[in-house]
Structures are given as C-alpha cells and as structure tokens.
Design an enzyme around this catalytic site. Structure first.
Site, PDB file in Angstrom:
ATOM      1  N   GLU A 137     -12.008  33.145  -6.421  1.00 35.95           N
ATOM      2  CA  GLU A 137     -11.788  32.909  -7.838  1.00 35.95           C
ATOM      3  C   GLU A 137     -12.133  34.156  -8.636  1.00 35.95           C
ATOM      4  O   GLU A 137     -12.667  35.136  -8.098  1.00 35.95           O
ATOM      5  CB  GLU A 137     -12.622  31.700  -8.314  1.00 35.95           C
ATOM      6  CG  GLU A 137     -12.245  30.406  -7.609  1.00 35.95           C
ATOM      7  CD  GLU A 137     -13.000  29.202  -8.122  1.00 35.95           C
ATOM      8  OE1 GLU A 137     -13.763  29.346  -9.097  1.00 35.95           O
ATOM      9  OE2 GLU A 137     -12.830  28.114  -7.557  1.00 35.95           O
ATOM     10  N   HIS A 159     -12.964  27.621 -20.353  1.00 40.33           N
ATOM     11  CA  HIS A 159     -12.091  27.807 -19.199  1.00 40.33           C
ATOM     12  C   HIS A 159     -10.725  28.240 -19.713  1.00 40.33           C
ATOM     13  O   HIS A 159     -10.176  27.634 -20.635  1.00 40.33           O
ATOM     14  CB  HIS A 159     -11.961  26.515 -18.396  1.00 40.33           C
ATOM     15  CG  HIS A 159     -11.435  26.749 -17.011  1.00 40.33           C
ATOM     16  ND1 HIS A 159     -10.110  27.072 -16.783  1.00 40.33           N
ATOM     17  CD2 HIS A 159     -12.041  26.744 -15.804  1.00 40.33           C
ATOM     18  CE1 HIS A 159      -9.931  27.237 -15.482  1.00 40.33           C
ATOM     19  NE2 HIS A 159     -11.090  27.046 -14.873  1.00 40.33           N
ATOM     20  N   ARG A 206     -13.841  34.857 -16.487  1.00 34.72           N
ATOM     21  CA  ARG A 206     -13.299  33.836 -17.378  1.00 34.72           C
ATOM     22  C   ARG A 206     -13.349  34.233 -18.855  1.00 34.72           C
ATOM     23  O   ARG A 206     -12.445  33.917 -19.614  1.00 34.72           O
ATOM     24  CB  ARG A 206     -14.053  32.518 -17.177  1.00 34.72           C
ATOM     25  CG  ARG A 206     -13.743  31.864 -15.855  1.00 34.72           C
ATOM     26  CD  ARG A 206     -14.542  30.604 -15.650  1.00 34.72           C
ATOM     27  NE  ARG A 206     -14.141  29.961 -14.411  1.00 34.72           N
ATOM     28  CZ  ARG A 206     -14.707  28.869 -13.933  1.00 34.72           C
ATOM     29  NH1 ARG A 206     -15.693  28.304 -14.592  1.00 34.72           N
ATOM     30  NH2 ARG A 206     -14.291  28.331 -12.796  1.00 34.72           N
ATOM     31  N   HIS A 233     -15.798  24.587 -21.507  1.00 38.14           N
ATOM     32  CA  HIS A 233     -15.918  24.247 -20.084  1.00 38.14           C
ATOM     33  C   HIS A 233     -17.350  24.182 -19.577  1.00 38.14           C
ATOM     34  O   HIS A 233     -17.709  23.242 -18.870  1.00 38.14           O
ATOM     35  CB  HIS A 233     -15.139  25.270 -19.266  1.00 38.14           C
ATOM     36  CG  HIS A 233     -15.111  25.007 -17.797  1.00 38.14           C
ATOM     37  ND1 HIS A 233     -14.561  23.853 -17.264  1.00 38.14           N
ATOM     38  CD2 HIS A 233     -15.555  25.743 -16.742  1.00 38.14           C
ATOM     39  CE1 HIS A 233     -14.670  23.887 -15.932  1.00 38.14           C
ATOM     40  NE2 HIS A 233     -15.273  25.009 -15.604  1.00 38.14           N
ATOM     41  N   ARG A 251     -20.982  32.543 -16.652  1.00 41.37           N
ATOM     42  CA  ARG A 251     -21.114  32.009 -15.291  1.00 41.37           C
ATOM     43  C   ARG A 251     -20.014  32.543 -14.389  1.00 41.37           C
ATOM     44  O   ARG A 251     -18.831  32.514 -14.730  1.00 41.37           O
ATOM     45  CB  ARG A 251     -21.035  30.479 -15.343  1.00 41.37           C
ATOM     46  CG  ARG A 251     -21.043  29.820 -13.964  1.00 41.37           C
ATOM     47  CD  ARG A 251     -20.930  28.331 -14.108  1.00 41.37           C
ATOM     48  NE  ARG A 251     -19.629  27.920 -14.588  1.00 41.37           N
ATOM     49  CZ  ARG A 251     -18.741  27.239 -13.860  1.00 41.37           C
ATOM     50  NH1 ARG A 251     -19.018  26.929 -12.603  1.00 41.37           N
ATOM     51  NH2 ARG A 251     -17.587  26.879 -14.367  1.00 41.37           N
TER      52      ARG A 251
END
Length: 520
Positions: free
Chosen positions: A116, A241, A288, A349, A384
């Site tokens: 990811e 997100h 992100r 998110h 994160r």
C-alpha cells in the site's frame, strides 16, 4: 451496581485481544466488555487492507518498516513506539493466527503479501479485502472459550467514574474506578465499578459529513477521556482516505482500499487526465495525506465533486482474487470496474492522535488504559502508514494487558474505600425531540467539513471555534434538561472531539503530515 475486575469499553481488536490475554492469565477475574451496538459492529470489522508486518526477511526488514512509518509520520512519530510495534509484530500475528485468523497464502503456502501507499516493500498480510471482518470473527469465536468474559451489547458509557463523582477537586493523580453505563434495553444508568478500565472505543469519523467509518464512530472514548481530564493530543492530525466511493448522500461511504492503488489502479480527473505525477514522484503510491490533498486540489480547480479511479487495465482474474467485495459493491452501485471509471472522493478515515498513553497503554489517569484508534501512542505521528493500525491495536493491547495483569496480581486497589453514588438523574427530565439533536449534529458535521477539513486556514479555524462553542452551549442545555439517549450522548462526545480538533489545529504552527493550513 455491578462490580468487575476489568471493564473494557469497545469490542474491536484492541478490546478483544486485551480481554483474552487477561482471561487466559486470570481465569477467575470478572471481565466485562461493553459495546453500544452489536458485538461485531466495530471499526475493526470494516478494515479492508490488512496488517503491516515484516515476514519476508530477505527482501524486507524491521529497519525498512520503521523507516517507512517514520517518513509517513513526518517527523512526529515516537521512535520507541514505532520500534516496539514493528519488532513485536511477527509474534502478535502468530498469536491471532493461533486464535483462528486466516490470512491469504500463495501456492507455496507463503503469505500473499500486499503493498500500500508509503510502503517500500510488499508486507501486508490480508484476508482478501475483508481482513478486519475476518479478525473480528476469529476473536469473537476465541472469546467464547472464556466464561469469565461477558459481553454486554447495546450498553452506552455515559461517563467514567473518577474522584469528581465524590465532589472532590481533581488531584494531580486522578484514578478511574469504572464507568456509568446506560443499558439501552432497560433505559437505566448502572454504576459499573472496576479495578482496571480500558478505553478501546474506536475513532471519530462522524465528526465530519463523509467518512469511511461505521455509524458508531462518534469519538466516545475521546469524549469520556476529555471530561475525565485525561491528556489528549494530536487531534489536529485527521487522516482522510483518498478513495471512498462517491455518494451525494452524507454519512458512511464505502472504502475502496488503498491496496487497489497498490495493485496498480490510477487516478484520473473528470476529463480522464492522470494527475498524481504533478504532486509526487511516487504518484498513486504516495502517502495518504499527499494523495488526499492532490484529489482535493483537482476537485477545487475543476469545481468537481469527485475524481475517478481507473482499474480497467488491471489483470481481472487477479483483481477478483484480491478484491472480490470491492468489485461486487461497485457493481451493485452501477459501476463495472473492468470497463468503467469509478467516482471516488476523500473522506474522514482515521484519527492519528488521541488519548495520550505510554508504551504500556497507560493514560494520565491511574488504572485507565487506552488502546486502538482512540489512543495516541506516538506510532502514527502526523500521518498513519497504511495497515499499521490493526497492528498497533494488537501490540498495545498486549502491552496494556501485561500491565493490567501485573496490577491484578498485586491487587492493590482502593475501590472499596469510596462510596461512589448511583447515577443521579437530577429530578424529572423531559424527552427531547430527536429532530433538535439531529439538527445540531448536522450543523456540527457541516461546520467541521467546510472549515476544518483537508485544507484549513486561520480564518476558518477561528470561525469554527466560535461556532463549536455556540453548539456546545446548546448541547449542554439539552443534556441538562433532557432524558439521556444514545443520540444525545453521541452528540455530546462529537462536540468534545470537535473542540479538541479545532483548538489543537489552531495551536499547530507547522504543516505536518495530514495537517495542512494554507496560511502557514
């Protein structure tokens, strides 16, 4: 009145793993898990991507995972927390596999590792695209083997019990003695005294209009902690997100996992143009915060409500093996991912900050622990890294359980020295019209989305602070004169969360990670 050794608030991976470990070590301890909805309705259940863990020590290493986490956190991570989580990860993964969690493997019997944004190697163990659902299933099955664990569903925590319920001033060393909990079936508030209490109540997604979080994510743990005077920080760091399935309706949006971009999906504007190369050399695999701001900027430049994610060029067979549920959900909504562009939009998110805890999950209040998204361990810093959250819950759930076990072994508690009052409804209260509660909730969510979203400014934050204080006064008046209800309690917690986010955003004087103020 109810008395237990351990009170766990929340039934996601953090709360369940914590309870299991204590039950194994102390089979005679009375452990109560409370949740305001069904036992499996948690943020954990909706986690798609997987768990980041180093299992391939030829191509990967702890050092790489640590470095990726630190880079994503933009200089705001606590190194000791990052090292603990990354290095203890393999053991925690083995543990939940032993409890029955099934992660996907390839033909050679080796974990099928995904990748990811922000990760330099493939290191995500997963169960198709419903990893959280699988973990929640297995953990609830494991809990059934321990009769000393009781799960109370449809129970809403009103407030933590601390010295202030004895009409005492807060001392420097405040202690938690359990909580006042509303039984939604009987409509009675019950005093639950406990030697040790864990907050594992999840995130704050519904402080915004659009979120990937389930409807239960209303910042209850943060609200409880704030009112008990626990230290809370990092609330300005809200991760949006980048790719939630677009809907014109407010509320929970379906998440199109970051792993889809890791698989090779591309982002396009409304006129079909690629754009991520303009913002970061990693393009769709950037972290992100970068991808979310890029999408937000492209939408504003064009006046669009969404951008598109493009999966048309991907291997269809392999895609269906990895993301069957995402494909079927988009198909249900009228989009075939193999032939059509799918509209996506950033949505609230994940909370990177929360209740301050040490490396054992202990808060600033004695005998009160916090684990999972409601806590601030220092792992995430300002942003994160994808798939680090379930792992954090496992590692800190383990560490907090070890500390709680040590406390129970010593059995040095003063809970019997105090005569805490039963819940006082303070005379007759009226049943408030729910339309008023819904009105203020929508007002709060709209204000947060428009003024305290992905991109902030000094002026917007000042206006937001004035507005949230006005809403707080109205909500306090409703609370003081109304019969309490879940919707009212959630609104009360959301106001607490909003105030923390706004104030800590005002105090933040440098753009870091998920926090971006255009005036800095």
């Amino acid at each position: 009145m109810a008395i237990q050794d351990v009170l766990v608030i929340g039934s996601g991976i953090a709360g369940l793993s914590y309870a299991l470990k204590i039950a194994i070590k102390h089979p005679d301890a009375k452990i109560t898990i409370v949740t305001k909805a069904n036992q499996d309705e948690t943020n954990t259940k909706y986690a798609q991507g997987g768990v980041a863990v180093v299992t391939d020590f030829i191509n990967d290493s702890f050092e790489k995972h640590i470095e990726d986490t630190l880079i994503a956190g933009d200089g705001m991570c606590k190194l000791s927390a990052v090292e603990a989580v990354v290095k203890e990860a393999p053991e925690r993964i083995k543990e939940i596999v032993d409890w029955g969690v099934r992660f996907d493997k390839n033909k050679e019997g080796i974990y099928d590792l995904g990748r990811e944004g922000g990760h330099t190697e493939n290191r995500i163990v997963h169960h198709k695209d419903i990893t959280g659902w699988e973990i929640e299933r297995a953990m609830l099955e494991a809990i059934k083997n321990y009769p000393n664990i009781e799960i109370l569903t449809h129970h809403f925590v009103v407030d933590l019990i601390t010295e202030h319920h004895l009409n005492r001033d807060f001392a420097d060393e405040t202690t938690c003695y359990g909580a006042y909990i509303l039984d939604l079936e009987s409509q009675k508030v019950i005093r639950h005294l406990a030697k040790v209490t864990l907050l594992a109540a999840g995130g704050v997604g519904h402080v915004y209009k659009n979120t990937t979080n389930p409807i239960i994510a209303t910042g209850d743990g943060i609200g409880l902690a704030r009112r008990a005077k626990a230290k809370v920080s990092g609330m300005q760091f809200i991760q949006f997100h980048p790719t939630a399935f677009y809907s014109p309706m407010d509320g929970q949006l379906f998440l199109i996992s970051e792993a889809v971009r890791g698989f090779g999906a591309k982002l396009r504007t409304s006129d079909g143009e690629l754009f991520m190369h303009k913002y970061d050399e990693r393009e769709e695999l950037a972290s992100r915060d970068i991808v979310a701001r890029a999408i937000d900027n492209e939408m504003k430049l064009r006046g669009d409500d969404f951008v598109y994610i493009d999966c048309r060029h991907l291997d269809q067979k392999k895609f269906l093996e990895h993301f069957p549920n995402i494909y079927e959900k988009c198909k249900y909504e009228g989009y075939d991912m193999f032939t059509e562009l799918v509209p996506v939009v950033p949505a609230s998110h994940y909370l990177c900050g929360g209740i301050d805890v040490d490396l054992d999950g202990k808060t600033s209040i004695e005998n009160l622990f916090a684990v999972g998204e409601c806590s601030n361990t220092g792992l995430h810093g300002a942003n994160r890294l994808a798939s680090n959250s379930l792992l954090e819950a496992m590692v800190f759930g383990h560490r907090a359980a070890l500390d709680a076990i040590e406390k129970l072994d010593k059995n040095d508690f003063s809970i019997s020295n105090f005569n805490f009052p039963e819940w006082n409804a303070e005379g007759m209260k009226v049943q408030e019209e729910l339309v008023l509660i819904s009105y203020f909730r929508k007002q709060l969510q709209a204000m947060m989305s428009e003024l305290v979203g992905i991109v902030r400014s000094n002026e917007r934050l000042q206006i937001a602070q004035i507005r949230v204080n006005e809403i707080e006064k109205m909500v306090k008046e409703i609370y003081n004169f109304s019969i309490i209800s879940p919707k009212l309690l959630e609104l009360r917690n959301l106001v607490d969360v909003a105030q923390l986010i706004i104030q800590q955003s005002i105090n933040q004087k440098e753009n870091k990670g998920t926090f971006y103020n255009k005036d800095l």
